[in-house]
Scaffold this active site. Structure first.
Site, PDB file in Angstrom:
ATOM      1  N   TYR A 123       0.830  -1.223   0.000  1.00  0.00           N
ATOM      2  CA  TYR A 123       0.000   0.000   0.000  1.00  0.00           C
ATOM      3  C   TYR A 123       0.861   1.269   0.000  1.00  0.00           C
ATOM      4  O   TYR A 123       0.454   2.303   0.517  1.00  0.00           O
ATOM      5  CB  TYR A 123      -1.011   0.002   1.166  1.00  0.00           C
ATOM      6  CG  TYR A 123      -2.158  -0.950   0.933  1.00  0.00           C
ATOM      7  CD1 TYR A 123      -1.969  -2.329   1.039  1.00  0.00           C
ATOM      8  CD2 TYR A 123      -3.421  -0.482   0.576  1.00  0.00           C
ATOM      9  CE1 TYR A 123      -3.006  -3.213   0.793  1.00  0.00           C
ATOM     10  CE2 TYR A 123      -4.465  -1.368   0.329  1.00  0.00           C
ATOM     11  CZ  TYR A 123      -4.248  -2.731   0.432  1.00  0.00           C
ATOM     12  OH  TYR A 123      -5.268  -3.608   0.191  1.00  0.00           O
ATOM     13  N   HIS A 181     -16.382  -2.560  -3.555  1.00  0.00           N
ATOM     14  CA  HIS A 181     -15.884  -3.252  -4.765  1.00  0.00           C
ATOM     15  C   HIS A 181     -16.896  -4.254  -5.335  1.00  0.00           C
ATOM     16  O   HIS A 181     -16.499  -5.225  -5.986  1.00  0.00           O
ATOM     17  CB  HIS A 181     -14.578  -4.004  -4.480  1.00  0.00           C
ATOM     18  CG  HIS A 181     -13.430  -3.129  -4.091  1.00  0.00           C
ATOM     19  ND1 HIS A 181     -13.112  -1.977  -4.768  1.00  0.00           N
ATOM     20  CD2 HIS A 181     -12.520  -3.250  -3.097  1.00  0.00           C
ATOM     21  CE1 HIS A 181     -12.043  -1.433  -4.197  1.00  0.00           C
ATOM     22  NE2 HIS A 181     -11.675  -2.173  -3.192  1.00  0.00           N
ATOM     23  N   VAL A 208     -11.522  -7.089  -1.277  1.00  0.00           N
ATOM     24  CA  VAL A 208     -12.563  -6.611  -0.355  1.00  0.00           C
ATOM     25  C   VAL A 208     -12.067  -6.870   1.067  1.00  0.00           C
ATOM     26  O   VAL A 208     -11.715  -7.998   1.399  1.00  0.00           O
ATOM     27  CB  VAL A 208     -13.892  -7.340  -0.621  1.00  0.00           C
ATOM     28  CG1 VAL A 208     -14.937  -6.922   0.396  1.00  0.00           C
ATOM     29  CG2 VAL A 208     -14.357  -7.058  -2.043  1.00  0.00           C
TER      30      VAL A 208
HETATM   31 FE   LIG Z   1      -7.269  -4.489  -3.855  1.00  0.00          FE
END
Ligand SMILES: [Fe+2]
Ligand SMILES: *[C@@H]1O[C@H](CO)[C@@H](O)[C@H](O)[C@H]1NC(C)=O
Ligand SMILES: *[C@@H]1O[C@H](CO)[C@@H](O)[C@H](O)[C@H]1NC(C)=O
Ligand SMILES: *[C@@H]1O[C@H](CO)[C@@H](O)[C@H](O)[C@H]1NC(C)=O
Ligand SMILES: *[C@@H]1O[C@H](CO)[C@@H](O)[C@H](O)[C@H]1NC(C)=O
Ligand SMILES: *[C@@H]1O[C@H](CO)[C@@H](O)[C@H](O)[C@H]1NC(C)=O
Ligand SMILES: *[C@@H]1O[C@H](CO)[C@@H](O)[C@H](O)[C@H]1NC(C)=O
Length: 467
Positions: free
Chosen positions: A196, A325, A353
Site C-alpha cells: 500500500y 468493490h 474486499v
Molecule cells: Fe485491492
C-alpha cells in the site's frame, strides 16, 4: 485476560452453529479503530554496512525443486551471491557451500531510487529437505533457512497459509504475527495488495522497503506465492509514472516461465498435492489475449492423478456480497467461470474486499443474453470462492454487506484475519479462518473441503471450532 475473551467469542460463535447451513452473517462485531501505518522505522534495516534486507523466497520452478531467493542491498551492488547448503552437510567451513549468483536490478520511481534488488534461483534441490542459506559478507552476514516441499504426488499432505491485502498497519502486524504463531503454515498463498505504498504521497516507495522488512521473518523462511493486486499497479501519470506494476515487478520475481507463461503476472506451480494457478485481475484477459490463451493451456496441463487439488489465486473476487468493490470481478467471472466449472476447480481465493467471506458451491454460467438464466445456482462442480482481503491495511474494514445476504454467500464477517488450508490427502482438506481477535487455535470459520475430482460430496459447515 486474552484467553477469557477468546473463550467468550468461542461460546458466542458456538451459539450460532445451528444456523450455519449457508447464508450466515457472523454476529461478531469487531470494535473499529483507525487504520494507521506503522512508522517507517518500526522495522529498521539490519545493522552493518550494506547489510542484506527484505529477504523473501518463492518457489522457483514448476514442481518445487528450485527456490528464488530475493533480497536488497541498500548501498552497493556486491556481494550479489547467496551461499546455501543442505542440513547436516558442510554447515561449517566454506568449502562445500553452494553459491548462486543473483540477477540484480534497480529502479527509480519519481524521486525515489531503489537499493540493489537481487534475485537468485537455487536449483536442483532435494525434496522435503531443510536448507540453510546466508547473504552478505563478514560481519554483516545474515543466516536463514527453508524447507523444500515433498515431491509432487496425490496424497502428499501440505499446509498453506492464506492472506490478502496485508499492508503495514498495526492491524497488519496483528494478522501477520497471528499467522506466524500458527506452526502449521508451510507456504503462503498471498492474494495481492502488498505494501500500500501507493496510498502515500508520490507512492512513497520507502513503504515498499518497509514492507519487505516487516514480513521478512516469514518470507525469508517459507515461500510466499505472489498474486498482483491493484495496489501493485503504481500508476501515477501526474508524476509521469506510467509503467504498470513497476515496483512490484522489480521486487517480486515468480517462476512464470516454468509454466510457459509470458508474464510474471499470471503463472502456475505444482506444490505437494496442489496445482496452483495465479491470475491477474489487472491484465487483459479477454479472448485471444496472452493471459486467456495461457490459462486455457494451463488448465489442460492439470493432472488430477498427480495434483488432486486445483486452486486459483486472483485479486478481485467473483462472488462476494460486500458493497465495497461489489461486482468488480464480474467481467473476469464471465470470461473464465465456465472453465473453472468444467475443470472442477476446488477453491478460488481472492482479496481486494477488506472483509472475510466464503461462498457456497455455485455457478452462473448458463446466461446467454436472451434466456434470463442469470442467477447463481448450486453446482457440485463449482469452486468455493473465498474472499480474504482482510489482512488489515490502511484502508480499513469493509463492513457494509448487501442485505439480505444472497444465497451464494455461505459465511461473511467484517474482521481482519488469515486462513489455513490443511490438505490431508486426495479427498480431504481442512480449511479454517482465524480472526485476529481470537487466540491462535480458534477458528471463526471452518469447513472440511472435499476434493471435486475424487470426492465431490456436498460439504457441511460449522461456524466455529477449536482445531
Ligand atoms: Fe485491492
Ligand atoms: C564490520 O567490519 C568492518 C570492517 O571489517 C568494520 O569497519 C565495522 O565497524 C564492522 N561493523 C560492525 C557492525 O561490527
Ligand atoms: C521527494 O519529493 C517529496 C515531495 O517533494 C519530498 O518530500 C521528499 O523529500 C523527496 N525525496 C527525495 C529522496 O528527494
Ligand atoms: C508487531 O507485533 C509484535 C507481536 O505482537 C510486537 O512484538 C511488535 O511490537 C509489533 N510491532 C509494532 C510496530 O507494533
Ligand atoms: C439461449 O438459451 C436458450 C434457452 O436455453 C436457447 O433456447 C437459445 O438457443 C440460446 N441462444 C443462444 C444464442 O445460444
Ligand atoms: C452501504 O452501501 C450502500 C450501497 O452502496 C450505500 O447506499 C449505503 O449508504 C452504505 N452504508 C453505509 C453505512 O456506508
Ligand atoms: C483422508 O483424510 C481424511 C481426513 O483425515 C480421512 O478421514 C480419510 O480416511 C483419508 N482418506 C484416506 C484414503 O486415507
Amino acid at each position: 485476560m486474552t484467553s477469557i475473551w477468546s473463550l467468550m467469542v468461542f461460546f458466542l460463535l458456538l451459539s450460532i452453529v445451528g444456523v450455519s447451513n449457508g447464508g450466515l452473517t457472523s454476529r461478531y462485531i469487531r470494535k473499529s479503530r483507525p487504520s494507521i501505518d506503522m512508522p517507517l522505522d518500526a522495522f529498521p534495516s539490519p545493522k552493518g554496512f550494506n547489510a542484506p534486507e527484505q529477504v523473501h523466497i518463492t518457489q522457483g520452478d514448476y514442481v518445487g525443486r528450485s527456490v528464488i531467493i530475493s533480497w536488497v542491498t541498500p548501498i552497493k551492488k556486491y556481494p550479489n551471491t547467496v551461499r546455501y547448503w543442505e542440513d547436516g552437510k558442510h554447515g561449517h567451513g566454506h568449502k562445500h557451500k553452494h553459491i548462486a549468483r543473483a540477477i540484480t536490478t534497480t529502479y527509480r520511481y519519481y524521486n525515489y531510487t531503489s537499493g540493489f534488488i537481487h534475485h537468485a534461483t537455487v536449483k536442483r534441490l532435494k525434496y522435503d529437505t531443510l536448507y540453510f542459506y546466508e547473504l552478505g559478507r563478514g560481519n554483516v552476514t545474515r543466516h536463514f533457512s527453508f524447507k523444500t516441499p515433498p515431491e509432487v504426488g496425490p496424497d502428499v499432505p501440505y499446509t498453506f497459509g492464506v492472506i490478502g491485502d496485508l499492508g503495514q498497519t498495526y492491524d497488519s502486524n496483528q494478522t501477520f504475527e497471528h499467522y506466524v504463531s500458527n506452526p502449521k503454515g508451510q507456504a503462503m498463498l498471498f492474494v495481492g495488495d502488498l505494501s500500500y505504498a501507493d496510498n502515500h504521497p508520490f507512492h512513497d516507495n520507502r513503504k515498499w522497503d518497509a514492507w519487505g522488512r516487516f514480513v521478512e521473518k516469514s518470507t525469508a523462511y517459507q515461500p510466499w506465492i505472489w498474486t498482483a493486486g491493484n495496489h501493485e499497479l503504481d500508476l501515477a501519470p501526474d508524476i509521469e509514472e506510467n509503467q504498470p506494476f513497476k515496483p512490484y515487478l522489480h521486487r517480486y520475481h515468480v517462476p512464470h516461465k516454468a509454466s510457459q507463461s509470458t508474464s510474471p503476472l499470471w503463472y502456475a506451480i505444482k506444490r505437494a498435492s496442489a496445482h496452483i494457478i495465479v491470475l491477474s485481475s489487472y491484465s487483459a484477459y479477454g479472448k485471444y489475449t496472452p493471459q486467456y490463451n495461457w490459462l486455457q493451456q494451463e488448465l489442460q496441463r492439470v493432472n488430477r492423478y498427480e495434483t488432486p487439488w486445483l486452486i486459483v489465486l486472483l485479486h478481485s473476487p467473483w462472488y462476494n456480497s460486500n458493497n465495497y468493490h461489489y461486482m468488480e470481478g464480474e467481467s473476469m467471472r464471465v470470461m473464465f467461470e465456465s472453465w473453472f466449472v468444467q475443470s472442477k476447480v476446488d477453491i478460488v481465493f481472492a482479496g481486494h474486499v477488506h472483509s472475510y467471506e466464503r461462498s457456497e458451491r455455485v455457478s452462473n454460467v448458463k446466461y446467454n443474453i436472451t434466456n434470463g438464466l442469470s442467477f447463481p445456482v448450486k453446482d457440485p462442480s463449482a469452486p468455493i470462492y473465498i474472499t480474504i482481503g482482510d489482512g488489515g491495511n490502511i484502508e480499513g474494514l469493509a463492513n457494509n454487506f448487501t442485505e439480505p445476504q444472497p444465497s451464494y454467500s455461505g459465511f461473511r464477517e467484517a474482521s481482519f484475519g488469515h486462513a489455513i488450508l490443511d490438505i490431508r490427502n486426495r479427498t480431504h482438506a481442512y480449511y479454517t479462518w482465524h480472526r485476529n481477535q481470537d487466540s491462535e487455535p480458534v477458528a471463526a470459520d471452518s469447513i472440511w473441503l472435499y476434493n471435486r475430482y475424487y470426492f465431490p460430496q456436498e460439504e457441511k459447515t460449522g461456524a466455529s471450532t477449536m482445531v
